[in-house]
Design a protein around this motif. Structure first.
Motif, PDB file in Angstrom:
ATOM      1  N   ALA A   1     -49.682  97.179 -23.757  1.00  0.00           N
ATOM      2  CA  ALA A   1     -50.442  96.628 -24.880  1.00  0.00           C
ATOM      3  C   ALA A   1     -51.914  96.992 -24.826  1.00  0.00           C
ATOM      4  O   ALA A   1     -52.553  97.163 -25.865  1.00  0.00           O
ATOM      5  CB  ALA A   1     -50.286  95.111 -24.911  1.00  0.00           C
ATOM      6  N   CYS A   2     -52.467  97.099 -23.624  1.00  0.00           N
ATOM      7  CA  CYS A   2     -53.911  97.315 -23.470  1.00  0.00           C
ATOM      8  C   CYS A   2     -54.301  98.785 -23.337  1.00  0.00           C
ATOM      9  O   CYS A   2     -55.398  99.169 -23.761  1.00  0.00           O
ATOM     10  CB  CYS A   2     -54.430  96.563 -22.244  1.00  0.00           C
ATOM     11  N   PHE A   3     -53.441  99.609 -22.735  1.00  0.00           N
ATOM     12  CA  PHE A   3     -53.877 100.935 -22.319  1.00  0.00           C
ATOM     13  C   PHE A   3     -53.137 102.095 -22.978  1.00  0.00           C
ATOM     14  O   PHE A   3     -53.405 103.248 -22.672  1.00  0.00           O
ATOM     15  CB  PHE A   3     -53.771 101.052 -20.797  1.00  0.00           C
ATOM     16  N   SER A   4     -52.202 101.824 -23.891  1.00  0.00           N
ATOM     17  CA  SER A   4     -51.589 102.920 -24.636  1.00  0.00           C
ATOM     18  C   SER A   4     -52.661 103.655 -25.426  1.00  0.00           C
ATOM     19  O   SER A   4     -53.564 103.034 -26.000  1.00  0.00           O
ATOM     20  CB  SER A   4     -50.517 102.384 -25.578  1.00  0.00           C
TER      21      SER A   4
ATOM     22  N   GLU B   1     -57.262  93.625 -26.567  1.00  0.00           N
ATOM     23  CA  GLU B   1     -58.546  93.665 -25.868  1.00  0.00           C
ATOM     24  C   GLU B   1     -58.914  92.315 -25.247  1.00  0.00           C
ATOM     25  O   GLU B   1     -59.830  92.247 -24.429  1.00  0.00           O
ATOM     26  CB  GLU B   1     -59.660  94.108 -26.821  1.00  0.00           C
ATOM     27  N   ARG B   2     -58.209  91.242 -25.659  1.00  0.00           N
ATOM     28  CA  ARG B   2     -58.466  89.907 -25.092  1.00  0.00           C
ATOM     29  C   ARG B   2     -57.139  89.352 -24.583  1.00  0.00           C
ATOM     30  O   ARG B   2     -56.161  89.295 -25.326  1.00  0.00           O
ATOM     31  CB  ARG B   2     -59.055  88.970 -26.155  1.00  0.00           C
TER      32      ARG B   2
ATOM     33  N   GLY C   1     -46.294  93.857 -26.955  1.00  0.00           N
ATOM     34  CA  GLY C   1     -47.680  93.913 -27.381  1.00  0.00           C
ATOM     35  C   GLY C   1     -47.894  94.236 -28.842  1.00  0.00           C
ATOM     36  O   GLY C   1     -48.628  93.534 -29.548  1.00  0.00           O
ATOM     37  N   TYR C   2     -47.277  95.317 -29.331  1.00  0.00           N
ATOM     38  CA  TYR C   2     -47.523  95.720 -30.721  1.00  0.00           C
ATOM     39  C   TYR C   2     -46.357  96.481 -31.347  1.00  0.00           C
ATOM     40  O   TYR C   2     -46.186  96.489 -32.559  1.00  0.00           O
ATOM     41  CB  TYR C   2     -48.786  96.591 -30.818  1.00  0.00           C
TER      42      TYR C   2
END
Length: 537
Positions: A299-302, A312-313, A463-464
């Motif tokens: 979720a954060c680093f793709s 980001e949070r 995540g998305y």
């Protein structure tokens, strides 16, 4: 291109580079390929694009002026009058052929996406998946979305009503650099199948990917003149696109989105905007910690965090925060950076110097004000000029820019919460409202919390990808994250004009059969009461 072994660094666990691929930029972006892809591009000047992996030039390209943009719209408008008359099922067949071609020739576009964006190959493949899903969905469902619809008339049996959908004409599309396949042609596909032509302005640095997609669509049967591409600086070419379009589709920053909306409003044309985000992930106390930690990495680093819907949070329940952070940090430190045109790297590069400066500023400012770097936190010029390690920050507070501003890079801040209400309040405390994520073993609880989050999409235990990949469902932002939606019925109907045709039969909508005005008013009043009593809609 080879990846240098990372030197040891004080206070951090250096990430190992992924193995190098055999192909280079020169092997992929040949003069013959550039000549083929730029055929038909309206441009009287010259510009160039570059690869983030090394900073070297990829290709010399035609550059469009405002006059060139006007000419592109003129050509598109002439072609659209013919294309709009083609039966919708024939237009949809182009999308289904394009679907097959993309999957068959994906290696070509994966190389281009990587070279133009600096992504890891697996993250580039997300774009191939998304475009194939969109092509299949609208290829199969467009006829149903666009077919004439019968509605109840003002007076049952006497009034027959049908709703038609007409193409708007020429759609002006301004596409970003971060997802140059999905956010260019992926958004254009429903516009084409709805009978429109498109004039697209891709970002100059990633335009080869969009041009490859155009070439493949033409091979699939789309008339070449229906799909025009213009290339140039955003402040020059972008307003010209808005000036001539019958509808505007924009993906980019909130600041620029406001300018695009103002330009469209001045001409009374429609607009859809997908803008920035400061997306939150909530990890509840009953979450599966291992799965949540692995999901947080995705979720954060793709795409090195250069994704509007990335996280980001990260809000974690205080009872599991330390354990979660330990597992998340271990996975983050084990990630491999790389520039190879092959699978294997876990994360690629930032797209350029401006993104690197923003990421560096956010991290350095946060540390200077008291935040702690749990993982990453440094640039990696040994791998490539714009590489930055995936970074986890703890102890972030509101005066820090990274707390409230969109970083658009591989940086996530950790926050702790004690109650669901507190987590929801903090997650919603941003002007943005694009995407969010909830992790829990209790599906019902997850859905209840998801419904309270003010974001256009919410993913439970991911995540998305699930929400974005659900092509039948609308995707877009609330608040400062945009207007309108892509995907589903809204994603295609926004490219059409609705027309209502009502046929009145036998009796007029006026006094008749010898009734005077008073008698007619009384008759209609009784009729309205009866229609309510009989549950007419």
């Amino acid at each position: 291109m080879t990846d240098a072994q990372a030197p040891a660094q004080t206070g951090t666990n250096p990430l190992a580079p992924a193995p190098a691929g055999a192909r280079t930029a020169a092997d992929v972006v040949t003069p013959e390929l550039v000549a083929q892809l730029t055929k038909g591009v309206v441009g009287s000047g010259r510009t160039a694009n570059h690869t983030p992996f090394t900073g070297e030039k990829l290709a010399d390209l035609p550059e469009s002026t405002p006059e060139d943009v006007a000419l592109a719209f003129e050509r598109a408008r002439a072609a659209q009058t013919v294309w709009g008359q083609v039966p919708v099922r024939q237009r949809a067949a182009v999308l289904l052929r394009f679907h097959d071609l993309v999957l068959e020739r994906q290696a070509e576009v994966l190389d281009l996406i990587q070279l133009e964006t600096g992504k890891a190959r697996l993250h580039a493949h997300e774009e191939v998946q998304a475009v194939a899903v969109a092509a299949r969905h609208y290829g199969r469902r467009a006829a149903a979305y666009l077919k004439p619809k019968r509605h109840a008339g003002a007076v049952p049996t006497l009034t027959k009503v049908v709703e038609l959908r007409h193409p708007r004409g020429v759609v002006g599309q301004i596409a970003p650099w971060n997802y140059p396949l999905e956010l260019s042609v992926g958004d254009a596909l429903p516009a084409f199948v709805a009978g429109n032509a498109v004039v697209m302005k891709p970002d100059t640095e990633t335009c080869l990917t969009a041009l490859w997609a155009r070439d493949l669509l033409i091979e699939a049967g789309l008339p070449a003149e229906v799909f025009q591409v213009v290339i140039g600086d955003g402040p020059v070419v972008g307003p010209a696109v808005v000036q001539h379009a019958d509808y505007v589709s924009f993906t980019g920053s909130t600041r620029t989105g406001r300018e695009v909306a103002q330009g469209a409003a001045a001409r009374l044309v429609g607009v859809s905007l997908e803008l920035g985000g400061k997306n939150a992930m909530l990890v509840l106390e009953d979450a599966d910690i291992e799965k949540a930690a692995a999901g947080a990495v995705r979720a954060c680093f793709s795409s090195a965090g250069q994704l509007c819907i990335s996280i980001e949070r990260l809000f974690v329940h205080e009872s599991i925060a330390d354990v979660f952070l330990e597992r998340f940090a271990a996975r983050t430190k084990a990630m491999r950076l790389g520039t190879s045109l092959a699978y294997g790297a876990d994360m690629g590069s930032l797209v350029g110097e401006r993104q690197l400066k923003t990421v560096t500023r956010h991290v350095e400012e946060a540390v200077a004000k008291g935040a702690k770097v749990v993982a990453g936190g440094v640039a990696r010029p040994d791998v490539g000029p714009y590489f930055f390690e995936p970074t986890i920050l703890d102890g972030v507070e509101t005066p820090m820019s990274v707390c409230t501003e969109e970083t658009f890079g591989p940086v996530v801040s950790i926050y702790r919460f004690s109650t669901d209400d507190e987590a929801v309040e903090h997650a919603n405390s941003t002007p943005y409202g694009l995407n969010s994520s909830v992790w829990t073993k209790d599906a019902r609880r997850g859905r209840e919390i998801a419904a309270r989050l003010r974001t256009g999409t919410v993913n439970i235990n991911e995540g998305y990808a699930p929400a974005y990949g659900s092509a039948q469902s609308p995707m877009g932002g609330m608040k400062d994250s945009g207007l309108g939606r892509r995907h589903g019925s809204e994603g295609i109907l926004k490219y059409t004009e609705a027309q209502t045709i009502a046929h009145q039969r036998l009796l007029p909508m006026a006094p008749s059969l010898g009734m005077d005005d008073a008698a007619y008013a009384a008759f209609m009043s009784r009729s309205l009461k009866l229609m309510k009593a009989f549950r007419f809609r």
